[in-house]
Write an enzyme that holds these catalytic residues in place. Structure first.
Site, PDB file in Angstrom:
ATOM      1  N   ASP A   1      -4.263 -46.380 -34.429  1.00  0.00           N
ATOM      2  CA  ASP A   1      -5.642 -46.086 -34.354  1.00  0.00           C
ATOM      3  C   ASP A   1      -6.057 -44.645 -34.650  1.00  0.00           C
ATOM      4  O   ASP A   1      -5.229 -43.789 -34.601  1.00  0.00           O
ATOM      5  CB  ASP A   1      -6.046 -46.294 -32.029  1.00  0.00           C
ATOM      6  CG  ASP A   1      -7.162 -45.927 -31.822  1.00  0.00           C
ATOM      7  OD1 ASP A   1      -7.881 -46.633 -32.901  1.00  0.00           O
ATOM      8  OD2 ASP A   1      -7.656 -45.216 -30.997  1.00  0.00           O
TER       9      ASP A   1
ATOM     10  N   HIS B   1     -17.446 -38.324 -34.011  1.00  0.00           N
ATOM     11  CA  HIS B   1     -16.861 -37.616 -32.868  1.00  0.00           C
ATOM     12  C   HIS B   1     -16.035 -36.946 -31.726  1.00  0.00           C
ATOM     13  O   HIS B   1     -15.933 -36.789 -31.150  1.00  0.00           O
ATOM     14  CB  HIS B   1     -16.129 -39.107 -32.662  1.00  0.00           C
ATOM     15  CG  HIS B   1     -15.291 -39.597 -31.060  1.00  0.00           C
ATOM     16  ND1 HIS B   1     -15.678 -40.093 -29.869  1.00  0.00           N
ATOM     17  CD2 HIS B   1     -13.782 -39.546 -31.162  1.00  0.00           C
ATOM     18  CE1 HIS B   1     -14.872 -40.349 -29.672  1.00  0.00           C
ATOM     19  NE2 HIS B   1     -13.230 -39.948 -29.793  1.00  0.00           N
TER      20      HIS B   1
ATOM     21  N   GLU C   1     -14.263 -46.945 -25.949  1.00  0.00           N
ATOM     22  CA  GLU C   1     -14.305 -46.506 -26.915  1.00  0.00           C
ATOM     23  C   GLU C   1     -14.713 -48.003 -28.605  1.00  0.00           C
ATOM     24  O   GLU C   1     -14.237 -49.088 -28.393  1.00  0.00           O
ATOM     25  CB  GLU C   1     -13.146 -46.266 -28.102  1.00  0.00           C
ATOM     26  CG  GLU C   1     -12.731 -45.292 -27.262  1.00  0.00           C
ATOM     27  CD  GLU C   1     -11.373 -43.852 -28.054  1.00  0.00           C
ATOM     28  OE1 GLU C   1     -10.816 -44.622 -28.706  1.00  0.00           O
ATOM     29  OE2 GLU C   1     -11.794 -42.698 -27.467  1.00  0.00           O
TER      30      GLU C   1
ATOM     31  N   GLU D   1     -15.344 -49.333 -32.044  1.00  0.00           N
ATOM     32  CA  GLU D   1     -14.583 -48.663 -32.670  1.00  0.00           C
ATOM     33  C   GLU D   1     -14.516 -50.613 -34.215  1.00  0.00           C
ATOM     34  O   GLU D   1     -14.948 -50.742 -33.680  1.00  0.00           O
ATOM     35  CB  GLU D   1     -12.525 -49.021 -32.217  1.00  0.00           C
ATOM     36  CG  GLU D   1     -12.788 -47.462 -31.613  1.00  0.00           C
ATOM     37  CD  GLU D   1     -11.297 -47.369 -31.770  1.00  0.00           C
ATOM     38  OE1 GLU D   1     -10.465 -47.428 -32.154  1.00  0.00           O
ATOM     39  OE2 GLU D   1     -10.869 -46.328 -30.478  1.00  0.00           O
TER      40      GLU D   1
ATOM     41  N   ASP E   1     -11.319 -49.878 -27.825  1.00  0.00           N
ATOM     42  CA  ASP E   1     -10.191 -49.012 -27.174  1.00  0.00           C
ATOM     43  C   ASP E   1     -10.244 -48.689 -26.015  1.00  0.00           C
ATOM     44  O   ASP E   1     -10.615 -46.934 -25.561  1.00  0.00           O
ATOM     45  CB  ASP E   1      -9.598 -48.125 -28.420  1.00  0.00           C
ATOM     46  CG  ASP E   1      -8.336 -48.060 -27.741  1.00  0.00           C
ATOM     47  OD1 ASP E   1      -6.837 -48.198 -27.348  1.00  0.00           O
ATOM     48  OD2 ASP E   1      -8.284 -46.729 -28.193  1.00  0.00           O
TER      49      ASP E   1
ATOM     50  N   ARG F   1      -9.672 -41.606 -19.226  1.00  0.00           N
ATOM     51  CA  ARG F   1      -9.894 -40.284 -19.723  1.00  0.00           C
ATOM     52  C   ARG F   1      -9.194 -38.947 -18.927  1.00  0.00           C
ATOM     53  O   ARG F   1      -8.589 -38.092 -19.514  1.00  0.00           O
ATOM     54  CB  ARG F   1     -11.580 -39.219 -19.773  1.00  0.00           C
ATOM     55  CG  ARG F   1     -12.287 -40.451 -20.922  1.00  0.00           C
ATOM     56  CD  ARG F   1     -11.698 -40.275 -22.304  1.00  0.00           C
ATOM     57  NE  ARG F   1     -12.491 -40.936 -23.179  1.00  0.00           N
ATOM     58  CZ  ARG F   1     -12.662 -40.651 -24.531  1.00  0.00           C
ATOM     59  NH1 ARG F   1     -11.493 -40.806 -25.078  1.00  0.00           N
ATOM     60  NH2 ARG F   1     -13.259 -41.850 -25.372  1.00  0.00           N
TER      61      ARG F   1
ATOM     62  N   GLN G   1      -5.469 -39.435 -19.789  1.00  0.00           N
ATOM     63  CA  GLN G   1      -5.417 -38.532 -21.383  1.00  0.00           C
ATOM     64  C   GLN G   1      -5.421 -37.291 -20.996  1.00  0.00           C
ATOM     65  O   GLN G   1      -4.591 -36.323 -22.174  1.00  0.00           O
ATOM     66  CB  GLN G   1      -6.268 -39.376 -21.320  1.00  0.00           C
ATOM     67  CG  GLN G   1      -6.799 -38.869 -23.685  1.00  0.00           C
ATOM     68  CD  GLN G   1      -7.803 -39.576 -24.026  1.00  0.00           C
ATOM     69  OE1 GLN G   1      -8.177 -40.243 -24.098  1.00  0.00           O
ATOM     70  NE2 GLN G   1      -7.735 -39.102 -25.222  1.00  0.00           N
TER      71      GLN G   1
ATOM     72  N   LYS H   1      -4.209 -45.009 -23.036  1.00  0.00           N
ATOM     73  CA  LYS H   1      -4.793 -45.789 -23.747  1.00  0.00           C
ATOM     74  C   LYS H   1      -4.054 -47.072 -23.891  1.00  0.00           C
ATOM     75  O   LYS H   1      -4.639 -48.506 -24.485  1.00  0.00           O
ATOM     76  CB  LYS H   1      -4.408 -45.093 -25.435  1.00  0.00           C
ATOM     77  CG  LYS H   1      -5.139 -43.842 -25.450  1.00  0.00           C
ATOM     78  CD  LYS H   1      -6.458 -44.313 -25.906  1.00  0.00           C
ATOM     79  CE  LYS H   1      -7.651 -42.462 -26.107  1.00  0.00           C
ATOM     80  NZ  LYS H   1      -9.246 -43.268 -26.752  1.00  0.00           N
TER      81      LYS H   1
ATOM     82  N   THR I   1      -6.232 -53.209 -24.953  1.00  0.00           N
ATOM     83  CA  THR I   1      -6.860 -52.811 -25.799  1.00  0.00           C
ATOM     84  C   THR I   1      -8.037 -54.617 -26.659  1.00  0.00           C
ATOM     85  O   THR I   1      -6.871 -55.298 -26.659  1.00  0.00           O
ATOM     86  CB  THR I   1      -6.475 -52.052 -27.223  1.00  0.00           C
ATOM     87  OG1 THR I   1      -6.058 -50.683 -27.086  1.00  0.00           O
ATOM     88  CG2 THR I   1      -7.354 -52.189 -28.318  1.00  0.00           C
TER      89      THR I   1
ATOM     90  N   THR J   1     -13.616 -44.231 -32.567  1.00  0.00           N
ATOM     91  CA  THR J   1     -14.937 -43.945 -32.334  1.00  0.00           C
ATOM     92  C   THR J   1     -15.448 -44.020 -33.188  1.00  0.00           C
ATOM     93  O   THR J   1     -15.457 -42.899 -33.717  1.00  0.00           O
ATOM     94  CB  THR J   1     -15.197 -43.140 -30.709  1.00  0.00           C
ATOM     95  OG1 THR J   1     -13.887 -43.374 -29.788  1.00  0.00           O
ATOM     96  CG2 THR J   1     -16.312 -43.821 -30.598  1.00  0.00           C
TER      97      THR J   1
ATOM     98  N   GLU K   1     -19.166 -39.549 -24.352  1.00  0.00           N
ATOM     99  CA  GLU K   1     -20.147 -38.544 -24.882  1.00  0.00           C
ATOM    100  C   GLU K   1     -21.655 -38.928 -25.120  1.00  0.00           C
ATOM    101  O   GLU K   1     -22.061 -37.577 -24.808  1.00  0.00           O
ATOM    102  CB  GLU K   1     -20.299 -38.747 -26.727  1.00  0.00           C
ATOM    103  CG  GLU K   1     -18.957 -38.488 -27.989  1.00  0.00           C
ATOM    104  CD  GLU K   1     -18.331 -39.494 -29.049  1.00  0.00           C
ATOM    105  OE1 GLU K   1     -19.462 -39.054 -30.368  1.00  0.00           O
ATOM    106  OE2 GLU K   1     -18.084 -40.712 -28.586  1.00  0.00           O
TER     107      GLU K   1
END
Length: 402
Positions: free
Chosen positions: A112, A119, A185, A187, A219, A223, A226, A239, A243, A330, A344
């Site tokens: 990834d 981002h 995310e 992607e 993905d 948070r 992480q 993560k 996915t 992202t 975001e």
């Protein structure tokens, strides 16, 4: 749009200019490879008489290489546009609503990237407000990490809320439990068809020799987990729990009209990252949360192209394998409504989204359903569809430590 004898709604984006590949199962039959045309799936093993498509994965076909990919695509287009083939081919068409869709390919490795300047800058502003948003290496190389291939799942797979350690800034010590900041995310993913030899870098000019096509990726990201774990080695449990990928892989050949140059890159990339032809892609993504559109991220603004990502991923001699998947990271634009993650869109939970019915949302709640779709320009001026990647959050299966 090129004409076909199969009923097709042009606005849906699944005409003969597209023909994405997937794995499907007719009722009572084993999974096999097909292409989508309109609201039907064409059984390629039956239509082409080739047993490579009777497998439950695209991988055997992917490894046959670019020349074969082009030959098969041309033959499929001929069968679906020439009325003289209709009587023979029509029995191999299955209504989409009557088939099951599966993981389109077996994932060998998953990488990834972090290729959106917007981002990366947004996260930098949130978490390092007193420094430059981008770290010093970001404009010199495509930043990325190796993910977990075994937890890449097909669209529609329920996503269990992950558990792990998390520590809020004001807490003295970490706690264990379900993530309270579960995120998305949006992607774009790239599927490797033909591999490479260990020790041999793959330059940008060879991108289309190795990459078969493009899919959509969500993905999922915890948070809070992480934030506590990723220093100093990067993403791990926040993560690796899941996915999701879309059921259709759009071949690169279908995206000729979508190719654009990447934004101006300053400083100038090193030689091994320099492109001889542009491989940016003008894709328009759309993110829905519980049926409501919350963002429309534009892929055309991504700083690093997929060819540059591939070159960086292999410049140290790492080899490619059939079924490798790498994702863009992202996709986010400059405007607030074009950001591809909830962290975001809600600015780390300080600006909640208001969903229909007055429901506020900062991060994902149990029962929430996320759907990411995309379109791209077609050669005739229409649009190509990608099909959606969806997932619904279910409750965590872990028990907090006593």
């Amino acid at each position: 749009m090129s004409t076909t004898w199969v009923p097709v709604v042009a606005e849906a984006g699944f005409g003969v200019d597209n023909l994405p590949y997937g794995v499907f199962s007719p009722q009572g039959q084993a999974p096999r490879v097909g292409v989508r045309i309109g609201d039907h799936v064409l059984d390629l093993a039956d239509a082409l008489g080739d047993e490579v498509f009777a497998r439950p994965s695209l991988n055997p076909f992917l490894e046959t290489g670019r020349a074969r990919w082009s030959e098969v695509r041309a033959r499929i287009r001929e069968l679906l546009t020439d009325e003289s083939h209709r009587q023979v081919v029509e029995p191999a068409l299955h209504p989409l609503e009557r088939v099951g869709l599966h993981m389109p390919f077996a994932v060998a490795d998953f990488v990834d990237f972090y290729a959106s300047e917007e981002h990366a800058s947004n996260l930098g502003r949130m978490f390092r407000p007193d420094t430059e948003p981008l770290l010093p290496n970001w404009k010199h190389l495509p930043v990325g990490y190796h993910g977990r291939a075994g937890t890449v799942v097909p669209s529609g797979t329920p996503i269990a809320r992950p558990c792990g350690q998390r520590k809020a800034p004001g807490e003295e010590s970490p706690t264990f439990g379900p993530s309270t900041k579960l995120d998305i995310e949006a992607e774009v993913g790239f599927v490797v068809g033909t591999g490479s030899r260990l020790g041999q870098p793959v330059p940008p000019k060879d991108f289309a020799e190795h990459v078969f096509g493009v899919c959509l990726v969500n993905d999922w990201s915890a948070r809070d987990i992480q934030a506590w774990e990723y220093v100093p080695l990067g993403p791990f449990l926040g993560k690796s729990f899941a996915t999701s990928v879309s059921p259709w892989v759009v071949p690169l050949e279908a995206l000729a009209a979508a190719r654009v140059a990447t934004p101006a890159q300053d400083p100038e990339p090193m030689d091994y990252l320099t492109e001889s032809e542009p491989w940016g892609l003008d894709l328009q993504l759309e993110v829905e949360l519980n049926g409501q559109v919350v963002s429309r991220p534009p892929y055309a603004g991504m700083y690093w192209s997929p060819a540059q990502m591939l070159a960086h991923m292999t410049v140290n001699g790492a080899s490619l394998r059939t079924g490798d998947l790498y994702a863009s990271g992202t996709v986010s634009g400059e405007a607030a409504g074009t950001r591809g993650s909830l962290i975001e869109l809600t600015w780390n939970g300080t600006e909640p989204l208001q969903l229909s019915g007055g429901q506020p949302r900062t991060f994902l709640a149990d029962g929430d359903t996320v759907s990411i779709s995309a379109t791209a320009p077609a050669e005739d001026g229409g649009r190509i569809g990608f099909g959606a990647v969806t997932g619904t959050i279910r409750a965590a299966e872990c028990e907090p430590a006593g």
